[in-house]
Design a protein around this motif. Structure first.
Motif, short mmCIF file in Angstrom:
data_model
loop_
_atom_site.label_atom_id
_atom_site.label_comp_id
_atom_site.label_asym_id
_atom_site.label_seq_id
_atom_site.Cartn_x
_atom_site.Cartn_y
_atom_site.Cartn_z
N GLN A 131 11.77 -5.67 0.64
CA GLN A 131 12.91 -5.76 -0.26
C GLN A 131 12.45 -5.72 -1.71
OE1 GLN A 131 14.82 -9.40 1.04
NE2 GLN A 131 16.07 -8.31 2.54
N ILE A 132 13.10 -4.87 -2.50
CA ILE A 132 12.76 -4.74 -3.92
C ILE A 132 13.76 -5.56 -4.74
CG2 ILE A 132 12.34 -3.13 -5.80
CD1 ILE A 132 12.19 -0.90 -3.71
N PRO A 133 13.29 -6.45 -5.61
CA PRO A 133 14.21 -7.19 -6.48
C PRO A 133 15.07 -6.24 -7.29
CG PRO A 133 12.00 -8.11 -6.62
CD PRO A 133 11.89 -6.83 -5.84
N LEU A 134 16.30 -6.60 -7.52
CA LEU A 134 17.25 -5.72 -8.20
C LEU A 134 16.70 -5.22 -9.54
CD1 LEU A 134 20.06 -4.43 -8.22
CD2 LEU A 134 20.92 -6.52 -9.31
N ARG A 135 16.09 -6.12 -10.29
CA ARG A 135 15.60 -5.73 -11.63
C ARG A 135 14.39 -4.80 -11.55
NH1 ARG A 135 11.19 -8.97 -12.60
NH2 ARG A 135 10.94 -10.74 -11.17
N LYS A 136 13.75 -4.68 -10.38
CA LYS A 136 12.57 -3.85 -10.24
C LYS A 136 12.85 -2.54 -9.48
CE LYS A 136 9.25 -6.47 -12.02
NZ LYS A 136 8.33 -6.00 -13.09
N GLN A 137 14.07 -2.39 -8.97
CA GLN A 137 14.35 -1.27 -8.07
C GLN A 137 14.08 0.09 -8.72
OE1 GLN A 137 18.32 -1.79 -6.56
NE2 GLN A 137 17.70 -3.38 -5.10
N ASN A 147 0.87 -1.17 0.00
CA ASN A 147 0.00 0.00 0.00
C ASN A 147 0.92 1.23 0.00
OD1 ASN A 147 -1.75 2.12 0.52
ND2 ASN A 147 -2.89 1.04 2.11
N LEU A 148 0.93 1.96 -1.09
CA LEU A 148 1.83 3.10 -1.23
C LEU A 148 1.61 4.16 -0.16
CD1 LEU A 148 1.65 3.41 -5.11
CD2 LEU A 148 3.72 2.89 -3.81
N ASN A 149 0.40 4.23 0.38
CA ASN A 149 0.13 5.22 1.42
C ASN A 149 0.84 4.90 2.74
OD1 ASN A 149 -1.57 6.79 -0.19
ND2 ASN A 149 -3.35 5.54 0.30
N HIS A 150 1.37 3.68 2.88
CA HIS A 150 2.06 3.29 4.11
C HIS A 150 3.57 3.19 3.92
CE1 HIS A 150 -1.15 2.65 7.02
NE2 HIS A 150 -1.88 2.15 6.04
N VAL A 151 4.08 3.67 2.80
CA VAL A 151 5.53 3.74 2.61
C VAL A 151 6.03 5.02 3.28
CG1 VAL A 151 7.43 3.90 0.96
CG2 VAL A 151 5.45 2.45 0.45
N THR A 152 6.95 4.88 4.22
CA THR A 152 7.42 6.06 4.97
C THR A 152 8.85 6.45 4.64
OG1 THR A 152 8.07 4.67 6.84
CG2 THR A 152 5.86 5.62 6.89
N GLY A 153 9.60 5.59 3.94
CA GLY A 153 10.99 5.94 3.63
C GLY A 153 11.72 4.83 2.89
N ARG A 154 13.02 5.01 2.76
CA ARG A 154 13.86 4.04 2.07
C ARG A 154 15.03 3.65 2.95
NH1 ARG A 154 15.60 6.46 -3.66
NH2 ARG A 154 17.19 4.84 -3.32
N LEU A 155 15.47 2.41 2.79
CA LEU A 155 16.70 1.92 3.40
C LEU A 155 17.54 1.40 2.25
CD1 LEU A 155 18.35 1.31 5.93
CD2 LEU A 155 17.26 -0.94 6.00
N ARG A 156 18.48 2.23 1.82
CA ARG A 156 19.22 1.96 0.58
C ARG A 156 18.21 1.84 -0.56
NH1 ARG A 156 21.79 -1.05 4.55
NH2 ARG A 156 23.90 -0.31 5.04
N ASN A 157 18.07 0.65 -1.14
CA ASN A 157 17.13 0.49 -2.25
C ASN A 157 15.91 -0.34 -1.86
OD1 ASN A 157 18.48 2.03 -4.25
ND2 ASN A 157 19.93 0.36 -4.54
N ASP A 158 15.64 -0.43 -0.57
CA ASP A 158 14.44 -1.11 -0.09
C ASP A 158 13.49 -0.09 0.53
OD1 ASP A 158 15.41 -3.62 -0.88
OD2 ASP A 158 16.52 -3.86 0.99
#
Length: 248
Positions: free
Chosen positions: A218-224, A197-208
């Motif tokens: 965790q975001i798959p490398l090809r989707k980052q 749910n994009l409304n509950h994304v509060t930040g990033r940790l590197r590329n996650d």
């Protein structure tokens, strides 16, 4: 939830529909909107309608018609919903105190003011909440979209649902969840392991991604690149008060 809009200006009616669409996305609500261009048209339709509207946006002056008189007429014949009068920024407010269940929204419409008024109409929201339902131990459970943080692939043939209150495991496949939410703009598949749910994304940790409960998705490398761009665009549109959109 059924909403009537009665506006002389087509542009004003379109702007209200846009604001309602934005608000419904943020709150996880389901609105049906019917526009009218005159008080007479509105009154005639109301008398014959099988469903009563829950909320009415009513232009205080439509040509020679007085919106306050229209509101009083509707209340006389049984209307019990809320009324939001719309009026110009310089138009004086007169006789409105005599009309029950109403608010005032000035033009040009401002989203923060609009959102504040809609939040005051909170008692009508529960009937329009969008719910995700599933079966757990032979019992059907329904969770409001707004309480869903993300779905995660669990053990074989199970999905873990992370909510604002708890985590719930039920039988299913993440691909089914992705299909279910494919037309809901604030839900986004992240690889094959998550639907967020994009409304509950509060930040990033590197590329996650960091979710509102502190969980890391965790975001798959090809989707980052694609996912991070969608999140960036969503937050930017959300901050601007526009209706956020993302491509499937």
């Amino acid at each position: 939830m059924l909403i009537y809009i009665c506006e002389e200006s087509e542009n004003d009616a379109l702007q209200l529909k846009h604001l309602l669409s934005t608000f419904s996305q943020e709150k996880g609500l389901n609105f049906e909107v019917i526009p009218f261009s005159s008080g007479k048209e509105l009154s005639a339709d109301y008398r014959q309608a099988l469903r009563q509207p829950d909320l009415l946006f009513l232009d205080i002056h439509i040509g020679s018609e007085n919106g306050i008189d229209t509101a009083k007429e509707l209340q006389t014949i049984g209307y019990k919903g809320d009324i939001i009068f719309t009026l110009s920024s310089v138009e004086p407010i007169t006789d409105i105190d005599d009309t029950e269940l109403l608010y005032c929204l000035r033009k040009p419409f401002d989203y923060p003011q609009f959102m504040n008024i809609m939040n005051q109409c909170c008692p009508i929201h529960p009937k329009s909440q969008q719910l995700f339902s599933f079966v757990q131990k032979k019992k059907e459970i329904s969770i409001p979209f707004t309480d869903i943080l993300f779905f995660e692939t669990g053990q074989p043939h199970t999905v873990i649902l992370h909510t604002t209150a708890e985590n719930v495991v039920f039988r299913g496949a993440l691909s089914e969840i992705a299909d279910y939410f494919q037309n809901v703009d604030n839900f986004l598949p992240v690889g094959r392991s998550f639907v967020i749910n994009l409304n509950h994304v509060t930040g990033r940790l590197r590329n996650d991604l960091i979710m509102s409960d502190g969980s890391i998705v965790q975001i798959p490398l090809r989707k980052q690149e694609d996912v991070l761009q969608v999140v960036k665009d969503w937050k930017k549109e959300e901050a601007s008060g526009h209706e956020p959109k993302h491509s499937p």
